[in-house]
Design an enzyme around this catalytic site. Structure first.
Site, PDB file in Angstrom:
ATOM      1  N   TYR A  30       7.315  -7.584  15.675  1.00 51.92           N
ATOM      2  CA  TYR A  30       7.423  -6.818  14.461  1.00 51.92           C
ATOM      3  C   TYR A  30       8.339  -5.832  14.365  1.00 51.92           C
ATOM      4  O   TYR A  30       9.131  -4.924  14.028  1.00 51.92           O
ATOM      5  CB  TYR A  30       5.854  -6.303  13.452  1.00 51.92           C
ATOM      6  CG  TYR A  30       5.813  -5.064  12.599  1.00 51.92           C
ATOM      7  CD1 TYR A  30       6.025  -5.120  11.635  1.00 51.92           C
ATOM      8  CD2 TYR A  30       5.270  -4.125  12.918  1.00 51.92           C
ATOM      9  CE1 TYR A  30       6.302  -4.563  10.492  1.00 51.92           C
ATOM     10  CE2 TYR A  30       5.726  -2.929  12.268  1.00 51.92           C
ATOM     11  CZ  TYR A  30       5.676  -3.317  10.982  1.00 51.92           C
ATOM     12  OH  TYR A  30       5.905  -2.121  10.051  1.00 51.92           O
ATOM     13  N   SER A  70       4.698  -6.510   7.141  1.00 54.31           N
ATOM     14  CA  SER A  70       4.671  -5.266   7.893  1.00 54.31           C
ATOM     15  C   SER A  70       4.283  -4.647   8.955  1.00 54.31           C
ATOM     16  O   SER A  70       3.850  -3.484   9.026  1.00 54.31           O
ATOM     17  CB  SER A  70       4.035  -4.183   6.201  1.00 54.31           C
ATOM     18  OG  SER A  70       2.774  -4.642   6.085  1.00 54.31           O
ATOM     19  N   SER A  89       9.643   1.918  11.895  1.00 54.06           N
ATOM     20  CA  SER A  89       8.449   1.815  12.368  1.00 54.06           C
ATOM     21  C   SER A  89       8.187   2.838  13.729  1.00 54.06           C
ATOM     22  O   SER A  89       9.188   1.989  14.084  1.00 54.06           O
ATOM     23  CB  SER A  89       7.828   0.278  12.387  1.00 54.06           C
ATOM     24  OG  SER A  89       6.436   0.366  13.082  1.00 54.06           O
ATOM     25  N   GLY A 143       9.224  -7.020   3.133  1.00 56.55           N
ATOM     26  CA  GLY A 143       9.054  -7.662   4.371  1.00 56.55           C
ATOM     27  C   GLY A 143       8.276  -7.327   5.432  1.00 56.55           C
ATOM     28  O   GLY A 143       6.664  -7.102   4.546  1.00 56.55           O
ATOM     29  N   ASP A 185       9.008  -7.138  -5.460  1.00 55.28           N
ATOM     30  CA  ASP A 185       7.635  -8.032  -4.266  1.00 55.28           C
ATOM     31  C   ASP A 185       8.326  -9.587  -4.865  1.00 55.28           C
ATOM     32  O   ASP A 185       8.512  -9.799  -5.902  1.00 55.28           O
ATOM     33  CB  ASP A 185       6.928  -6.811  -4.765  1.00 55.28           C
ATOM     34  CG  ASP A 185       6.222  -6.842  -3.276  1.00 55.28           C
ATOM     35  OD1 ASP A 185       6.061  -8.191  -2.365  1.00 55.28           O
ATOM     36  OD2 ASP A 185       5.994  -6.103  -2.353  1.00 55.28           O
ATOM     37  N   ILE A 186       7.360  -9.708  -3.943  1.00 53.10           N
ATOM     38  CA  ILE A 186       6.918 -11.242  -3.953  1.00 53.10           C
ATOM     39  C   ILE A 186       6.515 -12.177  -4.893  1.00 53.10           C
ATOM     40  O   ILE A 186       6.135 -12.890  -5.230  1.00 53.10           O
ATOM     41  CB  ILE A 186       7.257 -12.465  -2.694  1.00 53.10           C
ATOM     42  CG1 ILE A 186       5.964 -11.502  -1.628  1.00 53.10           C
ATOM     43  CG2 ILE A 186       8.508 -12.670  -2.681  1.00 53.10           C
ATOM     44  CD1 ILE A 186       5.307 -12.539  -0.560  1.00 53.10           C
ATOM     45  N   ASP A 233      12.543 -12.652  -4.072  1.00 55.14           N
ATOM     46  CA  ASP A 233      12.302 -13.095  -2.537  1.00 55.14           C
ATOM     47  C   ASP A 233      12.698 -12.665  -1.786  1.00 55.14           C
ATOM     48  O   ASP A 233      14.407 -12.908  -1.599  1.00 55.14           O
ATOM     49  CB  ASP A 233      11.982 -14.739  -2.631  1.00 55.14           C
ATOM     50  CG  ASP A 233      11.185 -14.934  -0.893  1.00 55.14           C
ATOM     51  OD1 ASP A 233      11.556 -14.406   0.312  1.00 55.14           O
ATOM     52  OD2 ASP A 233      10.801 -16.238  -0.981  1.00 55.14           O
ATOM     53  N   LEU A 234      13.019 -12.075  -0.605  1.00 53.98           N
ATOM     54  CA  LEU A 234      14.459 -11.286   0.317  1.00 53.98           C
ATOM     55  C   LEU A 234      15.185 -12.424   0.614  1.00 53.98           C
ATOM     56  O   LEU A 234      16.300 -12.042   1.179  1.00 53.98           O
ATOM     57  CB  LEU A 234      13.473 -10.609   1.613  1.00 53.98           C
ATOM     58  CG  LEU A 234      12.824  -9.391   0.806  1.00 53.98           C
ATOM     59  CD1 LEU A 234      12.243  -8.526   1.692  1.00 53.98           C
ATOM     60  CD2 LEU A 234      13.647  -8.329  -0.059  1.00 53.98           C
ATOM     61  N   GLY A 246       0.507  -0.591  -0.224  1.00 60.24           N
ATOM     62  CA  GLY A 246      -0.059  -0.400   0.378  1.00 60.24           C
ATOM     63  C   GLY A 246       0.481   1.032  -0.291  1.00 60.24           C
ATOM     64  O   GLY A 246       0.508   2.414  -1.093  1.00 60.24           O
TER      65      GLY A 246
HETATM   66  C1  15L Z   1       3.005  -0.204  10.727  1.00 64.07           C
HETATM   67  O1  15L Z   1       4.714  -0.751  11.237  1.00 64.07           O
HETATM   68  C2  15L Z   1       2.835  -0.715   9.468  1.00 64.07           C
HETATM   69  O2  15L Z   1       2.681  -0.820   8.549  1.00 64.07           O
HETATM   70  C3  15L Z   1       1.219   0.089   9.180  1.00 64.07           C
HETATM   71  O3  15L Z   1       0.746  -0.936   8.421  1.00 64.07           O
HETATM   72  C4  15L Z   1       0.594   0.515  10.704  1.00 64.07           C
HETATM   73  O4  15L Z   1      -0.368  -0.736  10.983  1.00 64.07           O
HETATM   74  C5  15L Z   1       1.488   1.437  10.837  1.00 64.07           C
HETATM   75  O5  15L Z   1       2.224   0.667  11.586  1.00 64.07           O
HETATM   76  C6  15L Z   1       0.480   2.016  12.455  1.00 64.07           C
HETATM   77  O6  15L Z   1       1.305   2.481  13.685  1.00 64.07           O
HETATM   78  O7  15L Z   1      -0.234   2.546  11.993  1.00 64.07           O
END
Ligand code: 15L
Length: 277
Positions: free
Chosen positions: A136, A75, A111, A73, A33-34, A51-52, A14
Site C-alpha cells: 500500500y 486505503s 499516506s 482506492g 465511489d464504487i 470504478d477507478l 471514513g
Molecule cells: C493510512 O494510510 C490509512 O488509510 C488509514 O486507514 C490509517 O491506517 C492510517 O494510514 C494510519 O497510519 O494510521
C-alpha cells in the site's frame, strides 16, 4: 457566485464522511465511489458511481471539473492484486483523465506509509527518499511520482498529502505524532486547490502535533496554519495506547503495524540504515 466543480473520489469512505460537510461549503461537489449513492446527500453534492479501473467512467466523471480530491482506492495494506487495480492502474486512469479533461488541480491522498520505515527517533521532511512500509505504501510513493510527472510534463498543479491519521482525536501514542483533525485537512486541501504557486507540493497531513515526527516546512511555506493540537488529546491517546498490544517491530517505526506485517528483514539494519539518495 457559482462555485467551482470539485470531484471527490473515495467518497464512501471514513475520511470523506468527515470532509463532505466542509467541502460543500466552498465547492460544487461531485462525489464518487464504487458504491451506490448514500441517502444523506445535501444541496451542492451529487453522486456518480464509478470504478477507478474503468477508464471511460473516470473520464466522464472528471469532465468539466476544476479540481479533484482523490481519496479513492485501496486505503490499507493488502495483497498486490487488491492494491494494483485501484492504486496503480486506477491512479493512471485518474491522472490521464485529468490531463485530457483539463482538470487544473489534483489533491492526491498519499499516506505516511510512503515513508513508514523511518524510525520514530528520526524527524523527516519531504526531501528524504521514500521508505514504503508495504505494498500500500509503495502505491502511495508511486502516486507521488505520478503527481510529479503530471505537474512537470502536463502542467497540472498537484498536492500530494502524506496523510497521517484523520479523526477527531488521536487514537494512541503513534497517532499522537501523526494525527490530523478534519478541519486542518480541509484547510490543507483548500490550499492545494487555490494557492497560485503550487507545482507539485508534497506535504504532511498532520495537525499541530507537539510530538510530530515530521518537519512540515513545505506546508507552512504555503500558509498552512493547523488549528488543532495533538497534545490537547494526550489523555485520550494514552487511554487508547493502554489497550494496544506491544509490537516489537512496529513500535519502532513511523508506520507502526504496517511495518511488522510480513516483516522478514534485519530489524537492526533497517533501524540503523540511513537511506542515501
Ligand atoms: C493510512 O494510510 C490509512 O488509510 C488509514 O486507514 C490509517 O491506517 C492510517 O494510514 C494510519 O497510519 O494510521
Amino acid at each position: 457566485m457559482t462555485k467551482r466543480k470539485i470531484v471527490m473520489t473515495g467518497a464512501g469512505g471514513g475520511v470523506a464522511k468527515m470532509l463532505r460537510p466542509l467541502l460543500v461549503q466552498h465547492y460544487d461537489v461531485v462525489l464518487s465511489d464504487i458504491t451506490d449513492a448514500p441517502g444523506d446527500l445535501v444541496a451542492g453534492e451529487t453522486w456518480v458511481k464509478a470504478d477507478l479501473t474503468d477508464r471511460a467512467a473516470v473520464g466522464a466523471l472528471l469532465e468539466g471539473a476544476y479540481g479533484l480530491v482523490h481519496l479513492g482506492g485501496q486505503s490499507v495494506e493488502a495483497d498486490w492484486e487488491r492494491v494494483h487495480a485501484p492504486n496503480i492502474e486506477g491512479l493512471w486512469n485518474v491522472f490521464e483523465a485529468c490531463r485530457e479533461a483539463g482538470v487544473e488541480r489534483v489533491i492526491f491522498a498519499s499516506s505516511n506509509h510512503a515513508v513508514g520505515f523511518y524510525p520514530r527517533v528520526r524527524k523527516i521532511g519531504v526531501y528524504e527518499p521514500v521508505r514504503p512500509d508495504g505494498i500500500y505504501g509503495l502505491s502511495k510513493a508511486f502516486g507521488e511520482a505520478m503527481g510529479s510527472l503530471y505537474a512537470d510534463k502536463h502542467g497540472l498543479r498537484v498536492m500530494s498529502i502524506r496523510i497521517g491519521n484523520i479523526g477527531y482525536e488521536p487514537l494512541d501514542h503513534r497517532r499522537l505524532s501523526i494525527w490530523m483533525h478534519p478541519d486542518d485537512l480541509m484547510q490543507m486541501i483548500q490550499i492545494g486547490l487555490e494557492h497560485p504557486d503550487i507545482h507539485h507540493a508534497i506535504v504532511y497531513g498532520a495537525s499541530h502535533n507537539e510530538r510530530a515526527w515530521w518537519d512540515n516546512a513545505t506546508a507552512f511555506a504555503l500558509g498552512y496554519e493547523p488549528k488543532h493540537h495533538g497534545e490537547d488529546h494526550a489523555a485520550a491517546a494514552e487511554a487508547g495506547q493502554a489497550k494496544t498490544p506491544a509490537d516489537n517491530i512496529g513500535d519502532r517505526f513511523q508506520g507502526g503495524t504496517f511495518c511488522s506485517d510480513g516483516f522478514s528483514g534485519d530489524l537492526d539494519r533497517t533501524l540503523k540504515a540511513r537511506q542515501i539518495r
